[in-house]
Design a protein around this motif. Structure first.
Motif, PDB file in Angstrom:
ATOM      1  N   GLY A   1       0.782  -1.237   0.000  1.00  0.00           N
ATOM      2  CA  GLY A   1       0.000   0.000   0.000  1.00  0.00           C
ATOM      3  C   GLY A   1       0.806   1.275   0.000  1.00  0.00           C
ATOM      4  N   ALA A   2       2.115   1.211   0.192  1.00  0.00           N
ATOM      5  CA  ALA A   2       2.922   2.422   0.159  1.00  0.00           C
ATOM      6  C   ALA A   2       3.202   2.812  -1.289  1.00  0.00           C
ATOM      7  CB  ALA A   2       4.235   2.204   0.900  1.00  0.00           C
ATOM      8  N   PRO A   3       3.413   4.088  -1.565  1.00  0.00           N
ATOM      9  CA  PRO A   3       3.719   4.474  -2.950  1.00  0.00           C
ATOM     10  C   PRO A   3       5.105   4.011  -3.388  1.00  0.00           C
ATOM     11  CG  PRO A   3       3.887   6.356  -1.476  1.00  0.00           C
ATOM     12  CD  PRO A   3       3.279   5.250  -0.676  1.00  0.00           C
ATOM     13  N   ASN A   4       5.990   3.765  -2.433  1.00  0.00           N
ATOM     14  CA  ASN A   4       7.320   3.287  -2.754  1.00  0.00           C
ATOM     15  C   ASN A   4       7.393   1.780  -2.560  1.00  0.00           C
ATOM     16  OD1 ASN A   4       8.080   6.028  -3.018  1.00  0.00           O
ATOM     17  ND2 ASN A   4       8.448   6.140  -0.808  1.00  0.00           N
ATOM     18  N   ALA A   5       8.554   1.199  -2.836  1.00  0.00           N
ATOM     19  CA  ALA A   5       8.761  -0.204  -2.476  1.00  0.00           C
ATOM     20  C   ALA A   5       8.627  -0.346  -0.964  1.00  0.00           C
ATOM     21  CB  ALA A   5      10.146  -0.646  -2.935  1.00  0.00           C
ATOM     22  N   THR A   6       8.096  -1.463  -0.513  1.00  0.00           N
ATOM     23  CA  THR A   6       7.733  -1.599   0.893  1.00  0.00           C
ATOM     24  C   THR A   6       8.702  -2.496   1.664  1.00  0.00           C
ATOM     25  OG1 THR A   6       6.234  -3.405   0.342  1.00  0.00           O
ATOM     26  CG2 THR A   6       5.306  -1.198   0.415  1.00  0.00           C
ATOM     27  N   GLY A   7       8.568  -2.464   3.005  1.00  0.00           N
ATOM     28  CA  GLY A   7       9.465  -3.198   3.884  1.00  0.00           C
ATOM     29  C   GLY A   7       9.052  -4.644   4.086  1.00  0.00           C
ATOM     30  N   GLY A   8      10.017  -5.459   4.568  1.00  0.00           N
ATOM     31  CA  GLY A   8       9.747  -6.851   4.865  1.00  0.00           C
ATOM     32  C   GLY A   8       9.216  -7.035   6.280  1.00  0.00           C
ATOM     33  N   GLY A   9       8.525  -8.150   6.514  1.00  0.00           N
ATOM     34  CA  GLY A   9       7.965  -8.453   7.830  1.00  0.00           C
ATOM     35  C   GLY A   9       9.023  -8.978   8.790  1.00  0.00           C
ATOM     36  N   GLY A  10       8.796  -8.767  10.079  1.00  0.00           N
ATOM     37  CA  GLY A  10       9.708  -9.259  11.114  1.00  0.00           C
ATOM     38  C   GLY A  10       9.507 -10.740  11.384  1.00  0.00           C
ATOM     39  N   GLY A  11      10.556 -11.401  11.877  1.00  0.00           N
ATOM     40  CA  GLY A  11      10.471 -12.812  12.229  1.00  0.00           C
ATOM     41  C   GLY A  11       9.960 -13.010  13.637  1.00  0.00           C
ATOM     42  N   SER A  12       9.442 -14.191  13.914  1.00  0.00           N
ATOM     43  CA  SER A  12       8.858 -14.493  15.225  1.00  0.00           C
ATOM     44  C   SER A  12       9.917 -14.863  16.255  1.00  0.00           C
ATOM     45  CB  SER A  12       7.880 -15.654  15.083  1.00  0.00           C
ATOM     46  OG  SER A  12       7.400 -16.053  16.354  1.00  0.00           O
ATOM     47  N   SER A  13       9.534 -14.734  17.502  1.00  0.00           N
ATOM     48  CA  SER A  13      10.359 -15.256  18.587  1.00  0.00           C
ATOM     49  C   SER A  13      10.025 -16.733  18.815  1.00  0.00           C
ATOM     50  CB  SER A  13      10.116 -14.474  19.878  1.00  0.00           C
ATOM     51  OG  SER A  13       8.786 -14.654  20.342  1.00  0.00           O
ATOM     52  N   ILE A  14      10.880 -17.407  19.597  1.00  0.00           N
ATOM     53  CA  ILE A  14      10.653 -18.810  19.929  1.00  0.00           C
ATOM     54  C   ILE A  14      10.995 -19.006  21.396  1.00  0.00           C
ATOM     55  CG2 ILE A  14      12.977 -19.528  19.238  1.00  0.00           C
ATOM     56  CD1 ILE A  14      11.746 -22.154  18.238  1.00  0.00           C
ATOM     57  N   ALA A  15      10.257 -19.859  22.067  1.00  0.00           N
ATOM     58  CA  ALA A  15      10.511 -20.152  23.478  1.00  0.00           C
ATOM     59  C   ALA A  15      10.440 -21.655  23.686  1.00  0.00           C
ATOM     60  CB  ALA A  15       9.496 -19.447  24.377  1.00  0.00           C
ATOM     61  N   CYS A  16      11.298 -22.164  24.559  1.00  0.00           N
ATOM     62  CA  CYS A  16      11.369 -23.611  24.785  1.00  0.00           C
ATOM     63  C   CYS A  16      11.414 -23.896  26.279  1.00  0.00           C
ATOM     64  CB  CYS A  16      12.613 -24.179  24.097  1.00  0.00           C
ATOM     65  SG  CYS A  16      12.900 -25.926  24.436  1.00  0.00           S
ATOM     66  N   PHE A  17      10.589 -24.832  26.711  1.00  0.00           N
ATOM     67  CA  PHE A  17      10.635 -25.354  28.079  1.00  0.00           C
ATOM     68  C   PHE A  17      11.085 -26.808  27.999  1.00  0.00           C
ATOM     69  CE2 PHE A  17       8.772 -21.606  29.269  1.00  0.00           C
ATOM     70  CZ  PHE A  17       8.138 -21.579  30.504  1.00  0.00           C
ATOM     71  N   ARG A  18      12.142 -27.157  28.689  1.00  0.00           N
ATOM     72  CA  ARG A  18      12.590 -28.548  28.753  1.00  0.00           C
ATOM     73  C   ARG A  18      12.203 -29.142  30.097  1.00  0.00           C
ATOM     74  NH1 ARG A  18      18.749 -29.126  27.370  1.00  0.00           N
ATOM     75  NH2 ARG A  18      18.117 -31.320  27.224  1.00  0.00           N
ATOM     76  N   TYR A  19      11.899 -30.412  30.103  1.00  0.00           N
ATOM     77  CA  TYR A  19      11.596 -31.155  31.324  1.00  0.00           C
ATOM     78  C   TYR A  19      10.462 -30.507  32.120  1.00  0.00           C
ATOM     79  CZ  TYR A  19      16.160 -32.942  30.039  1.00  0.00           C
ATOM     80  OH  TYR A  19      17.210 -33.469  29.333  1.00  0.00           O
ATOM     81  N   TYR A  20       9.384 -30.171  31.437  1.00  0.00           N
ATOM     82  CA  TYR A  20       8.244 -29.598  32.143  1.00  0.00           C
ATOM     83  C   TYR A  20       7.392 -30.730  32.702  1.00  0.00           C
ATOM     84  CZ  TYR A  20       4.713 -26.380  33.566  1.00  0.00           C
ATOM     85  OH  TYR A  20       3.851 -25.643  34.339  1.00  0.00           O
ATOM     86  N   PRO A  21       7.077 -30.706  34.019  1.00  0.00           N
ATOM     87  CA  PRO A  21       6.351 -31.827  34.628  1.00  0.00           C
ATOM     88  C   PRO A  21       4.883 -31.862  34.209  1.00  0.00           C
ATOM     89  CG  PRO A  21       6.703 -30.074  36.238  1.00  0.00           C
ATOM     90  CD  PRO A  21       7.476 -29.682  35.006  1.00  0.00           C
ATOM     91  N   VAL A  22       4.402 -33.049  33.878  1.00  0.00           N
ATOM     92  CA  VAL A  22       2.996 -33.266  33.540  1.00  0.00           C
ATOM     93  C   VAL A  22       2.518 -34.525  34.250  1.00  0.00           C
ATOM     94  CG1 VAL A  22       3.172 -32.136  31.285  1.00  0.00           C
ATOM     95  CG2 VAL A  22       3.584 -34.601  31.478  1.00  0.00           C
ATOM     96  N   SER A  23       1.225 -34.730  34.242  1.00  0.00           N
ATOM     97  CA  SER A  23       0.683 -35.948  34.838  1.00  0.00           C
ATOM     98  C   SER A  23      -0.486 -36.441  33.998  1.00  0.00           C
ATOM     99  CB  SER A  23       0.235 -35.699  36.284  1.00  0.00           C
ATOM    100  OG  SER A  23      -0.779 -34.723  36.341  1.00  0.00           O
ATOM    101  N   ASN A  24      -0.805 -37.702  34.164  1.00  0.00           N
ATOM    102  CA  ASN A  24      -1.856 -38.332  33.381  1.00  0.00           C
ATOM    103  C   ASN A  24      -3.180 -37.585  33.526  1.00  0.00           C
ATOM    104  OD1 ASN A  24      -3.135 -40.257  31.778  1.00  0.00           O
ATOM    105  ND2 ASN A  24      -3.698 -41.495  33.542  1.00  0.00           N
ATOM    106  N   GLY A  25      -3.827 -37.299  32.401  1.00  0.00           N
ATOM    107  CA  GLY A  25      -5.114 -36.626  32.393  1.00  0.00           C
ATOM    108  C   GLY A  25      -5.041 -35.128  32.218  1.00  0.00           C
TER     109      GLY A  25
END
Length: 227
Positions: free
Chosen positions: A83-107
């Motif tokens: 939509g700009a009259p000139n050439a336009t900019g590129g989109g930014g990249g996403s962040s990422i997050a990681c949890f290791r060894y997160y405790p869970v239980s059945n159900g």
């Protein structure tokens, strides 16, 4: 996962010992994240990948005896500018997050949201946000899409991708979308082309070329649960 030695399967995908014969076993087997009883800890050898909204339930989507999982969450990449009259900019990249060894239980049941372009991905348990990842910013026109913030408390590690690059003026090419850990940003285009979309997951779209061409789409996010 099967373990094979000299063409003979010794441990099959169900973790049963086969073709063992009567010989003795020797040598070393290493597992970089092994701890405790094999069936009940996170091994990273099985997993579920989500590219849309879902629910992950322990005992249904993974074995009931699983007590630790690894969660990796990435938001969506931003759209390229348009939509700009000139050439336009590129989109930014996403962040990422990681949890290791997160405790869970059945159900236990986890509600999963996967962000579309520039959207946030998250895993929610019992009304509390457990882990989330913010999407990259879409380009507002000739300017670059913004970098995604990375502020996930308690994560094992977090990372964010870069912002897109700005568009040129008049007949110059558009800006590139930002790469992500799981994808490549859409590349710049010459006039009068439309922007290239990103590839993979979480990458930004390339900006549209002069004059006022449509920008490329940012790629949606992804959620991965491993056990």
């Amino acid at each position: 996962m099967a373990i094979q030695i000299s063409g003979t399967t010794v441990i099959d995908n169900s973790r049963n010992v086969t073709n063992a014969g009567t010989g003795a076993f020797s040598g070393t087997v290493t597992a970089p994240t092994f701890s405790g009883a094999f069936p009940t800890v996170f091994q990273g050898i099985n997993g579920a990948v989500y590219s849309g909204p879902a629910t992950f339930t322990v005992g249904t989507d993974c074995p009931a005896q699983v007590t630790l999982v690894k969660m990796t969450v990435m938001g969506g990449g931003g759209n390229g500018g348009t939509g700009a009259p000139n050439a336009t900019g590129g989109g930014g990249g996403s962040s990422i997050a990681c949890f290791r060894y997160y405790p869970v239980s059945n159900g236990q049941a986890y509600s999963i949201t996967v962000g579309g372009a520039a959207g946030t991905s998250s895993i929610v348990l019992s009304g509390s946000t457990l882990i989330s990842s913010t999407g990259g910013g879409s380009s507002p026109g000739s300017l670059a899409g913004t970098q995604a913030p990375t502020t996930q408390t308690g994560a094992s590690w977090t990372s964010n991708s870069g912002k897109g690059t700005a568009g040129g003026v008049l007949a110059l090419t558009s800006g590139n979308g930002s790469d992500s850990i799981f994808g490549n940003g859409g590349t710049a285009v010459a006039p009068p082309s439309t922007g290239n979309p990103g590839t993979g997951f979480g990458s930004g779209g390339g900006g549209g070329g002069y004059p006022s061409r449509v920008g490329g789409n940012g790629q949606p996010g992804i959620v991965i649960i491993e056990w």
